[in-house]
Enzyme design. Sequence first.
Site, PDB file in Angstrom:
ATOM      1  N   ARG A   1      32.206  54.269  34.822  1.00  0.00           N
ATOM      2  CA  ARG A   1      32.589  53.840  33.484  1.00  0.00           C
ATOM      3  C   ARG A   1      32.338  54.917  32.429  1.00  0.00           C
ATOM      4  O   ARG A   1      33.078  55.011  31.454  1.00  0.00           O
ATOM      5  CB  ARG A   1      31.838  52.554  33.114  1.00  0.00           C
ATOM      6  CG  ARG A   1      32.333  51.337  33.882  1.00  0.00           C
ATOM      7  CD  ARG A   1      31.633  50.074  33.450  1.00  0.00           C
ATOM      8  NE  ARG A   1      32.249  48.903  34.056  1.00  0.00           N
ATOM      9  CZ  ARG A   1      31.870  47.655  33.843  1.00  0.00           C
ATOM     10  NH1 ARG A   1      30.843  47.418  33.032  1.00  0.00           N
ATOM     11  NH2 ARG A   1      32.488  46.648  34.427  1.00  0.00           N
TER      12      ARG A   1
ATOM     13  N   LYS B   1      33.748  32.825  44.614  1.00  0.00           N
ATOM     14  CA  LYS B   1      34.179  31.498  44.176  1.00  0.00           C
ATOM     15  C   LYS B   1      35.663  31.413  43.838  1.00  0.00           C
ATOM     16  O   LYS B   1      36.185  32.235  43.085  1.00  0.00           O
ATOM     17  CB  LYS B   1      33.365  31.071  42.952  1.00  0.00           C
ATOM     18  CG  LYS B   1      31.884  30.894  43.231  1.00  0.00           C
ATOM     19  CD  LYS B   1      31.146  30.445  41.978  1.00  0.00           C
ATOM     20  CE  LYS B   1      29.673  30.216  42.258  1.00  0.00           C
ATOM     21  NZ  LYS B   1      28.951  29.763  41.041  1.00  0.00           N
TER      22      LYS B   1
ATOM     23  N   GLY C   1      33.661  45.191  40.042  1.00  0.00           N
ATOM     24  CA  GLY C   1      32.619  46.136  40.413  1.00  0.00           C
ATOM     25  C   GLY C   1      32.556  46.498  41.880  1.00  0.00           C
ATOM     26  O   GLY C   1      32.516  47.676  42.238  1.00  0.00           O
TER      27      GLY C   1
ATOM     28  N   GLY D   1      35.585  40.757  34.129  1.00  0.00           N
ATOM     29  CA  GLY D   1      36.108  39.533  33.541  1.00  0.00           C
ATOM     30  C   GLY D   1      37.302  39.783  32.653  1.00  0.00           C
ATOM     31  O   GLY D   1      38.242  38.977  32.608  1.00  0.00           O
TER      32      GLY D   1
END
Length: 420
Positions: free
Chosen positions: A36, A215, A376, A399
């Site tokens: 990053r 999930k 990530g 996100g």
Amino acid sequence: MPKLSIRDLELKGKRVFIRVDFNVPIKDGRVEDDTRIRAAIPTINYATEHGARVILASHLGRPKGQRLDKYSLRPVYQKLQELLGTPVAEVVIDSPIGAQALPSIHFADDCVGEDVKQASERIDNGDVLLLENLRFHPEEENNDKEFARQLASLCDVYVNDAFGAAHRAHASTVGITKFVKQSAAGLLMEKELEFLGRVITNPAHPFVAILGGAKVSDKIPVINALIDRKVDRLLIGGAMAYTFLKAEGFTVGKSLVENDMLETARQIKERCGDLRVELLLPTDHQVVDSYEPVKGDQVVTKTIPIEFTNAGHAGMDIGIECVHNFADALKDAKTIIWNGPMGVFEEPPFDQGTIGIAKAVADAADRGATVIVGGGDSVAAVTQAGVADRITHISTGGGATLEFLAGEELPGVAALNDRP
């Protein structure tokens, strides 16, 4: 791009507040993964080369408004020195600054306050000032108006290059824009919006999406959005695949399943069928067996077909057959987006499936496909596999990437000025 860009700004002699995303893993006081930070270097260089006085601001971790040493950006400051290649003599701002000029790269012990403001006024054209962790102040995440005003007082113009934080309406991503004359996108933000925007509006076909992670509930908006946008194939791995497999009637043993998502999984499969989207799930997986003894410190693992799973098995990674099947599904792809690991990536040997997919998407990129990797663990996988330089675009958002692909408006993007 519809938003104002740093390329549209007059930078010489201006104090330019650049919101970057330096939320990177740190261990023993050193940056473990500088992806990053490297991603922000083109914007920083563009600003300094055009004579700007650069103020960099970022968050790191979740200090919850407390000043904690483990969340200090000092290790990032050290890494930034290496990456920018500028000789420095460190001076920490903890008292009023005298008339002496600051070094080329400088670190501030805070992100607001009179000392920081003086530092922002004294740095020379082409200099860089990195502020301490924004989240040491609870006002940052609360998008506090007065805190945003203090941040704005440090600069003449504002640039947001933190795509990974663009889905948060915080003081440094939204509030500050109310108190500056111009708010623009940095080069990284531009690139993110260009590539991800292309996936949303006009992807080349065949269009393949690979989704993993724990999930299903985390990915439902993006799954539905991708189906609506006529993705041709949807490949699902990771623990979330077990919810789909159980919904189809397979025994998944002790594998992670969201039982309250079983009906949702069935509906997604039905939608894929109705819209002629090919849904691919794992055909084999690497498991641990609670009935087998642990040999020393080594957990006993084996790879078995999904249909051979029994009540004692816990799935940990996709198997080699699944890797081959997924790779075959990429062979004619023109657009590929990958988000999420295929197994318990952080615990070898359960990283093998994810590494296999990393090599497969790189091969697809070599064949001319536009490949976008985000998340990530997915980003770590292409780096670990040594194929990062072959990927078309590595998204720095987690996100934010998912929300953008799901068609949601990102507050940090919406707050930027539109191009005239």
